[in-house]
Design a protein around this motif. Sequence first.
Motif, mmCIF file in Angstrom:
data_model
loop_
_atom_site.group_PDB
_atom_site.id
_atom_site.type_symbol
_atom_site.label_atom_id
_atom_site.label_comp_id
_atom_site.label_asym_id
_atom_site.label_seq_id
_atom_site.Cartn_x
_atom_site.Cartn_y
_atom_site.Cartn_z
ATOM 1 N N ARG A 38 0.835 -1.206 0.000
ATOM 2 C CA ARG A 38 0.000 0.000 0.000
ATOM 3 C C ARG A 38 0.871 1.257 0.000
ATOM 4 N NH1 ARG A 38 -3.035 0.980 5.180
ATOM 5 N NH2 ARG A 38 -3.578 -1.197 4.927
ATOM 6 N N ALA A 39 1.989 1.215 0.700
ATOM 7 C CA ALA A 39 2.897 2.374 0.728
ATOM 8 C C ALA A 39 3.406 2.693 -0.674
ATOM 9 C CB ALA A 39 4.063 2.102 1.669
ATOM 10 N N ASP A 40 3.657 1.673 -1.477
ATOM 11 C CA ASP A 40 4.082 1.899 -2.849
ATOM 12 C C ASP A 40 2.952 2.518 -3.670
ATOM 13 O OD1 ASP A 40 6.116 1.871 -4.729
ATOM 14 O OD2 ASP A 40 5.567 -0.107 -5.497
ATOM 15 N N GLY A 41 1.713 2.087 -3.415
ATOM 16 C CA GLY A 41 0.555 2.677 -4.087
ATOM 17 C C GLY A 41 0.366 4.136 -3.704
ATOM 18 N N VAL A 94 -8.949 13.790 -10.059
ATOM 19 C CA VAL A 94 -9.044 12.744 -9.045
ATOM 20 C C VAL A 94 -8.113 11.631 -9.503
ATOM 21 C CG1 VAL A 94 -10.508 11.040 -7.918
ATOM 22 C CG2 VAL A 94 -11.437 13.283 -8.481
ATOM 23 N N ALA A 95 -7.135 11.303 -8.674
ATOM 24 C CA ALA A 95 -6.232 10.190 -8.961
ATOM 25 C C ALA A 95 -6.653 9.021 -8.081
ATOM 26 C CB ALA A 95 -4.790 10.576 -8.685
ATOM 27 N N ILE A 96 -6.837 7.861 -8.701
ATOM 28 C CA ILE A 96 -7.323 6.683 -7.991
ATOM 29 C C ILE A 96 -6.332 5.536 -8.182
ATOM 30 C CG2 ILE A 96 -9.190 4.998 -7.777
ATOM 31 C CD1 ILE A 96 -11.041 7.141 -9.014
ATOM 32 N N ALA A 97 -5.899 4.965 -7.057
ATOM 33 C CA ALA A 97 -5.052 3.769 -7.079
ATOM 34 C C ALA A 97 -5.947 2.570 -6.811
ATOM 35 C CB ALA A 97 -3.963 3.867 -6.021
ATOM 36 N N THR A 98 -5.937 1.615 -7.732
ATOM 37 C CA THR A 98 -6.768 0.421 -7.616
ATOM 38 C C THR A 98 -5.866 -0.785 -7.371
ATOM 39 O OG1 THR A 98 -8.324 1.407 -9.165
ATOM 40 C CG2 THR A 98 -8.548 -0.947 -8.741
ATOM 41 N N THR A 111 -8.850 -1.220 -1.439
ATOM 42 C CA THR A 111 -8.753 -1.634 -2.839
ATOM 43 C C THR A 111 -8.801 -0.442 -3.782
ATOM 44 O OG1 THR A 111 -11.125 -2.031 -2.897
ATOM 45 C CG2 THR A 111 -9.710 -3.933 -2.458
ATOM 46 N N ALA A 112 -9.380 0.681 -3.337
ATOM 47 C CA ALA A 112 -9.403 1.908 -4.142
ATOM 48 C C ALA A 112 -9.063 3.084 -3.229
ATOM 49 C CB ALA A 112 -10.759 2.115 -4.785
ATOM 50 N N THR A 122 -9.015 9.806 0.431
ATOM 51 C CA THR A 122 -9.973 8.814 0.906
ATOM 52 C C THR A 122 -9.547 7.417 0.496
ATOM 53 O OG1 THR A 122 -11.321 9.170 -1.067
ATOM 54 C CG2 THR A 122 -11.973 10.381 0.894
ATOM 55 N N PRO A 123 -9.903 6.403 1.238
ATOM 56 C CA PRO A 123 -10.350 6.413 2.623
ATOM 57 C C PRO A 123 -9.203 6.791 3.556
ATOM 58 C CG PRO A 123 -10.214 4.150 1.840
ATOM 59 C CD PRO A 123 -9.855 5.043 0.685
ATOM 60 N N LEU A 124 -9.512 7.521 4.602
ATOM 61 C CA LEU A 124 -8.484 8.056 5.503
ATOM 62 C C LEU A 124 -7.642 6.984 6.163
ATOM 63 C CD1 LEU A 124 -10.255 11.068 7.229
ATOM 64 C CD2 LEU A 124 -8.378 11.121 5.609
ATOM 65 N N GLU A 125 -8.256 5.854 6.533
ATOM 66 C CA GLU A 125 -7.483 4.801 7.222
ATOM 67 C C GLU A 125 -6.398 4.200 6.335
ATOM 68 O OE1 GLU A 125 -11.287 2.950 5.666
ATOM 69 O OE2 GLU A 125 -10.849 4.667 6.922
ATOM 70 N N CYS A 126 -6.545 4.327 5.033
ATOM 71 C CA CYS A 126 -5.525 3.796 4.117
ATOM 72 C C CYS A 126 -4.314 4.725 4.000
ATOM 73 C CB CYS A 126 -6.121 3.575 2.728
ATOM 74 S SG CYS A 126 -7.452 2.368 2.730
ATOM 75 N N TRP A 127 -4.475 5.967 4.388
ATOM 76 C CA TRP A 127 -3.384 6.940 4.291
ATOM 77 C C TRP A 127 -2.531 6.994 5.563
ATOM 78 C CZ3 TRP A 127 -1.828 9.664 0.072
ATOM 79 C CH2 TRP A 127 -2.646 9.604 -1.045
ATOM 80 N N GLN A 128 -2.891 6.237 6.572
ATOM 81 C CA GLN A 128 -2.142 6.286 7.826
ATOM 82 C C GLN A 128 -1.087 5.219 7.878
ATOM 83 O OE1 GLN A 128 -5.175 6.088 10.777
ATOM 84 N NE2 GLN A 128 -5.907 8.127 10.319
#
Length: 128
Positions: A38-41, A94-98, A111-112, A122-128
């Motif tokens: 996820r960090a790479d994404g 809007v940039a989206i990583a899938t 997943t997105a 968004t989602p915030l928990e994925c950015w922490q």
Amino acid sequence: MKNKGFSLIEVMIAVAILGILASLAYPSYVEYVAKGARADGLSGLMKVANLQEQYYLDNRQYATDMTKLGLAADPFVVENGFYSIDSTGSGSFVAIATALGAQASRDPNCTAIQITDTGARTPLECWQ
């Protein structure tokens, strides 16, 4: 005469202990691997966001095609191959990583992942 070796009970106890330890360690390992991917994404998303802002400074609009940002493909796939990133643009972006492949099942809550031109993540928990 003294017996040398292990009895079947002793071996079974050792195998049971190893099984318990492995069942506790494996989920933590999978979570660790998912966070690493996820960090790479997230890094790829930040790269696209920065390229979009640079493109906006040069052209007064955001790029609608990732190749205009200097990336090889549209959508852009990050280095480890676990996320593809696409971006829509013009007046805003809007940039989206899938998530791709195994990452989609390892990290089902992320997943997105997306970032916008205003910096909303968004989602915030994925950015922490």
